[in-house]
Design a protein around this motif. Structure first.
Motif, short mmCIF file in Angstrom:
data_model
loop_
_atom_site.label_atom_id
_atom_site.label_comp_id
_atom_site.label_asym_id
_atom_site.label_seq_id
_atom_site.Cartn_x
_atom_site.Cartn_y
_atom_site.Cartn_z
N ILE A 98 36.24 35.16 49.85
CA ILE A 98 35.53 36.39 50.47
C ILE A 98 35.91 37.83 50.09
CG2 ILE A 98 34.72 37.42 52.79
CD1 ILE A 98 35.49 34.71 54.12
N THR A 99 35.01 38.27 49.22
CA THR A 99 35.41 39.58 48.74
C THR A 99 34.29 40.71 48.98
OG1 THR A 99 34.07 38.97 46.76
CG2 THR A 99 36.54 38.67 46.73
N SER A 100 34.74 42.12 49.19
CA SER A 100 33.83 42.97 49.36
C SER A 100 33.66 43.78 48.21
CB SER A 100 34.22 43.98 50.41
OG SER A 100 35.50 44.56 50.20
N ASP A 101 32.95 44.51 47.89
CA ASP A 101 32.57 45.32 46.78
C ASP A 101 33.54 46.67 46.65
OD1 ASP A 101 30.51 43.76 46.40
OD2 ASP A 101 28.86 45.32 46.98
N ASP A 102 33.94 47.12 47.77
CA ASP A 102 34.90 48.27 47.46
C ASP A 102 36.51 47.60 47.59
OD1 ASP A 102 35.07 47.46 50.39
OD2 ASP A 102 34.38 49.35 51.02
N VAL A 106 35.23 42.63 54.26
CA VAL A 106 33.81 42.55 54.65
C VAL A 106 33.34 43.06 56.19
CG1 VAL A 106 31.85 40.96 54.30
CG2 VAL A 106 33.68 40.93 52.58
N GLU A 107 32.63 44.16 55.97
CA GLU A 107 32.30 44.28 57.29
C GLU A 107 31.06 43.59 57.98
OE1 GLU A 107 30.35 48.44 59.20
OE2 GLU A 107 31.94 48.73 57.89
N ASN A 112 24.73 44.49 56.29
CA ASN A 112 25.36 43.70 55.67
C ASN A 112 24.55 42.28 55.54
OD1 ASN A 112 26.99 43.07 53.39
ND2 ASN A 112 28.93 42.81 54.62
N ARG A 131 25.54 36.29 48.18
CA ARG A 131 25.62 37.52 47.83
C ARG A 131 25.18 38.35 49.23
NH1 ARG A 131 28.22 41.88 46.64
NH2 ARG A 131 26.83 43.49 45.80
N THR A 134 27.11 44.04 50.62
CA THR A 134 28.41 44.77 50.28
C THR A 134 29.42 43.70 49.91
OG1 THR A 134 29.28 45.08 52.47
CG2 THR A 134 27.81 46.89 51.54
N GLY A 135 29.07 42.34 49.78
CA GLY A 135 30.21 41.52 49.40
C GLY A 135 29.58 40.13 49.22
N THR A 136 30.51 39.05 48.73
CA THR A 136 30.16 37.84 48.42
C THR A 136 31.08 36.95 48.99
OG1 THR A 136 29.68 38.91 46.15
CG2 THR A 136 30.10 36.15 46.34
#
Length: 153
Positions: A98-102, A106-107, A112, A131, A134-136
């Protein structure tokens, strides 16, 4: 994602194109386990106007990857709604990312939501990548089961 295209055109504005994935699906569909096959090939999966399309679904929770212990479950609702419309149960889970773009957490919010997803064959059985805005989320597992809530008329 490998085939499906999600490109941010501006703040909060995306271009979505599942057609490259759909074009390849028949090639790798036989290599997917049965539950993944059924979910990926459902005729409404990528029909943006259909009630069983994953686009714009909001994850209700993102359980910790460390808690997966071979099984993992994601529940989704429509934005602004608390009732689950889709539950995906993964079994034989070998990894959850689980990854967020920033780089932060992940909110979970109505903003989202799922932009697109794709299910691909994997040595473990299949991978499912979602996708979000704001994340994956990427899950590798033996198979998955997608359960849609009844559609009220």
């Amino acid at each position: 994602m490998k085939y499906a295209v999600v490109e941010e055109q501006g703040p909060g504005t995306f271009w979505h194109d599942p057609s490259p994935y759909i074009a390849k699906l028949s090639e790798f569909l036989p290599a997917l386990p049965p539950g993944a096959q059924a979910f990926a090939s459902h005729p409404e999966h990528y029909d943006f106007s259909a009630p069983r399309c994953t686009k714009d679904l909001r994850p209700q929770a993102l359980p910790s990857a460390a808690d997966s212990l071979g099984q993992y479950e994601l529940r989704f609702a429509w934005s602004g709604c608390d009732s689950d419309v889709l539950t995906i149960r993964y079994r034989g889970v070998s990894s959850v990312h689980i990854t967020s773009d920033d780089g932060g957490p992940v909110e979970l919010s109505d903003y989202n939501t799922v932009r697109l997803d794709e299910v691909l064959p994997h040595e473990a059985g299949c991978s499912h990548e979602l996708r979000l805005t704001t994340g994956t989320v990427r899950i590798e597992c033996a198979d998955l089961t997608a359960i849609w809530a009844p559609i009220s008329s």
